[in-house]
Design a protein around this motif. Structure first.
Motif, short mmCIF file in Angstrom:
data_model
loop_
_atom_site.label_atom_id
_atom_site.label_comp_id
_atom_site.label_asym_id
_atom_site.label_seq_id
_atom_site.Cartn_x
_atom_site.Cartn_y
_atom_site.Cartn_z
N VAL A 358 27.12 63.74 -16.50
CA VAL A 358 28.56 63.73 -16.23
C VAL A 358 29.27 64.84 -17.00
CG1 VAL A 358 30.68 62.41 -16.58
CG2 VAL A 358 28.68 61.30 -15.59
N HIS A 359 28.97 64.95 -18.29
CA HIS A 359 29.61 65.98 -19.11
C HIS A 359 29.29 67.39 -18.57
CE1 HIS A 359 30.02 63.11 -22.73
NE2 HIS A 359 31.23 63.39 -22.27
N THR A 360 28.04 67.61 -18.19
CA THR A 360 27.65 68.92 -17.66
C THR A 360 28.35 69.21 -16.36
OG1 THR A 360 25.46 68.61 -18.68
CG2 THR A 360 25.68 70.37 -17.06
N SER A 361 28.48 68.22 -15.51
CA SER A 361 29.15 68.40 -14.22
C SER A 361 30.60 68.80 -14.40
CB SER A 361 29.06 67.11 -13.40
OG SER A 361 27.72 66.74 -13.14
N ILE A 362 31.31 68.06 -15.24
CA ILE A 362 32.74 68.31 -15.42
C ILE A 362 32.98 69.66 -16.09
CG2 ILE A 362 34.80 67.51 -16.64
CD1 ILE A 362 33.87 64.67 -16.11
N SER A 363 32.17 69.98 -17.10
CA SER A 363 32.35 71.26 -17.79
C SER A 363 32.01 72.45 -16.88
CB SER A 363 31.48 71.31 -19.04
OG SER A 363 30.11 71.24 -18.71
N SER A 364 31.25 72.19 -15.82
CA SER A 364 30.88 73.26 -14.88
C SER A 364 31.79 73.31 -13.66
CB SER A 364 29.42 73.08 -14.43
OG SER A 364 28.55 73.11 -15.53
N GLY A 365 32.84 72.47 -13.64
CA GLY A 365 33.79 72.50 -12.54
C GLY A 365 33.39 71.70 -11.32
N VAL A 366 32.41 70.81 -11.48
CA VAL A 366 31.98 69.94 -10.37
C VAL A 366 32.55 68.54 -10.61
CG1 VAL A 366 30.01 68.91 -9.18
CG2 VAL A 366 29.88 71.27 -9.99
N ASN A 367 33.28 68.02 -9.65
CA ASN A 367 33.93 66.71 -9.79
C ASN A 367 32.91 65.58 -9.70
OD1 ASN A 367 36.48 67.99 -9.85
ND2 ASN A 367 36.56 67.99 -7.61
N VAL A 368 33.13 64.52 -10.48
CA VAL A 368 32.37 63.28 -10.35
C VAL A 368 33.32 62.27 -9.70
CG1 VAL A 368 31.10 61.47 -11.55
CG2 VAL A 368 30.99 63.82 -12.37
N ALA A 369 33.18 62.14 -8.39
CA ALA A 369 34.18 61.43 -7.58
C ALA A 369 33.61 60.17 -6.95
CB ALA A 369 34.71 62.37 -6.50
N GLY A 370 34.50 59.41 -6.32
CA GLY A 370 34.09 58.26 -5.53
C GLY A 370 34.08 58.62 -4.06
N PHE A 371 33.44 57.80 -3.26
CA PHE A 371 33.37 58.08 -1.82
C PHE A 371 34.76 58.09 -1.18
CE2 PHE A 371 29.07 56.26 -2.53
CZ PHE A 371 28.32 57.36 -2.10
#
Length: 515
Positions: A358-371
């Motif tokens: 999660v931390h890597t995703s957000i710091s790389s500009g990729v959202n962790v979203a819901g459907f």
């Protein structure tokens, strides 16, 4: 510029294995499975979400809650005995620290296990006040969780695709359970084992479901090829929203803990006391890694972080390539499906992996979203005709009808035919007959849980699962025979009514033919 999105779908289902005895020491290993589920999945997940909230991260997890899990987590007796389970585990852990004294490597592992057990007891009682469902519901209200419903007792829907009454009953009971436990009906519906067959989308749409999640091959082998592949939602012919999700897979490093080498199978009965007083059951203790060496927590966590970064780079590359092909202004997404057994049976470091991911995703500009965040403009999505598939077996559900468990299907299908017949013969009955019919419907639905079929097929407590299944089918058959002969043993009937607290609102008419 379009956005890149990852959706983490975590299946929290647990079969309804309720503890009926008051003394923890008498519980069999099968009964303690729910305790391990709470300790290894539910509490760590809540703690991780709480941590993300404190860090003010914009994160949302898609979580599947089944009626059996909700019934167990809300059962006051289960909560009470779970605390006894933790107390016994803490006492055993302290004893184990004394046993390994003088061996620094083992002492360190034992001390970490004690800290973990104490932290879980504190979280369960002091932080979440023994109300895990309420904690998840609060996180949903604050936007960190998206709840998906599933079938009432996790039936494998393709096995009953032509028995519409069974599908209706399972979907209706699953949605009703969500209203009972969470106060509302979710927009999303998870197909157990992600098993899809044509016609299931019509059942879901008839009950007002907004979207479901399908295996990637359902999209890729669709008769109408999806123009945006698995990187954008689509819709079925009846406009039911559909997302594709990949099943999470990882080559587990040898430095990870080997949970199969549990101390329960190595120590004497005396050494296992007080945690084990009767039949041996897993303690959660293992001093070995997957290479049969001494487990090193620091090395395992370091490996989990690196695996998370590598996993993310792989998925980010896929999203970037998809965006390159579809257009830079196109929003792209990728669903990742986590089976609950990854957390409970395979991987002790799973939540450390997930935190780094999660931390890597957000710091790389990729959202962790819901459907639901990605379903705007649903009626403008492309229509597809999904291909039958599942994320069980390899991967079309073969393990649910193998040489070990295929015998179960013929019994449950025959019982399903009989409940539909009973509803047509007793459409408006009340009193004792209605109670008997409700009991039969409940026993049948519990036997329909494909978790039992998987346990038999995978030899994971196969004898217990087989006996549990047989007991449910026999109980239903006794109900069927009692109605046919117009006689019933009230003692047997009352004892059976008290056995299971799930579905107190059950109405046998959910199996009626819809007109």
């Amino acid at each position: 510029m379009g956005t890149k999105n990852l959706v983490f779908l975590i299946n929290l289902h647990h079969p309804y294995i309720r503890l009926e005895k008051a003394d923890f020491a008498k519980f069999e290993e099968e009964g303690s499975l729910i305790f391990r589920h709470i300790s290894d999945v539910c509490v760590p997940l809540l703690n991780l979400i709480s941590k993300f909230e404190k860090e003010r991260l914009n994160v949302k997890f898609a979580l599947v809650f089944s009626a059996p899990l909700c019934a167990l987590l809300s059962d006051e007796e289960v909560k009470k005995i779970y605390n006894k389970y933790l107390d016994a585990l803490i006492d055993f852990t302290k004893k184990e620290i004394r046993r390994v004294k003088g061996n620094p490597a083992l002492e360190k592992i034992a001390a970490a296990n004690l800290d973990s057990a104490l932290e879980k007891k504190h979280s369960f009682n002091e932080v979440y006040h023994c109300d895990l469902l309420g904690a998840f519901a609060n996180f949903e209200q604050r936007g960190f969780v998206e709840i998906l419903a599933t079938c009432g007792t996790y039936v494998f829907m393709p096995h009953f695709s032509e028995m519409r009454e069974v599908l209706n009953a399972q979907v209706e009971s699953g949605l009703y359970s969500m209203r009972e436990y969470f106060g509302k009906t979710p927009d999303g519906f998870f197909l157990p084992e992600m098993g899809y067959a044509p016609g299931i989308e019509d059942v879901l749409k008839n009950y007002g479901v907004g979207y479901t999640v399908l295996p990637s091959q359902s999209f890729l082998f669709s008769e109408i090829l999806p123009e945006k592949g698995i990187f954008m939602p689509a819709r079925c012919a009846n406009s039911l929203g559909a997302f594709a999700a990949e099943e999470f897979k990882l080559d587990f490093s040898g430095v990870y803990k080997d949970r199969s080498k549990d101390l329960a199978w190595e120590l004497s009965q005396k050494e296992l006391s007080p945690f084990v007083k009767g039949a041996r059951k897993a303690t959660g203790f293992s001093y070995k890694n997957r290479e049969d060496g001494i487990y090193n927590l620091k090395a395992a966590l370091s490996c989990a972080k690196q695996d998370a970064k590598n996993f993310f780079e792989e998925k980010k590359s896929l999203l970037s390539k998809a965006q390159e092909i579809l257009g830079s202004d196109c929003d792209v997404s990728l669903g990742i499906y986590f089976n609950q057994f990854v957390f409970t049976r395979k991987w002790a470091e799973a939540f450390d992996f997930l935190e780094t991911l999660v931390h890597t995703s957000i710091s790389s500009g990729v959202n962790v979203a819901g459907f639901s965040d990605l379903l705007e403009g649903k009626f403008g999505l492309q229509k597809i005709a999904p291909y039958p598939a599942a994320y069980s077996g390899s991967p079309y559900g073969e393990n649910l009808i193998s040489s070990e468990n295929s015998w179960m299907l013929r019994y449950i299908r025959k019982a399903s035919e009989r409940i539909v017949d009973l509803v047509s013969r007793f459409p408006n009955d009340s009193g004792l007959k209605a109670r008997l019919l409700n009991l039969g419907a409940k026993e049948l639905m519990l036997a329909q849980d494909c978790s039992l079929v998987k346990m038999v097929g995978s030899h994971f407590y196969a004898n217990f699962a087989s006996e549990y299944f047989r007991r449910g089918v026999v109980s239903f058959s006794n109900v069927f025979d009692s109605l046919g002969s117009n006689t019933v043993s009230t003692e047997w009937f009352c004892d059976l009514e008290k056995r299971h607290k799930i579905f107190p609102w059950m109405n046998y008419r959910i199996f009626a033919k819809k007109r």
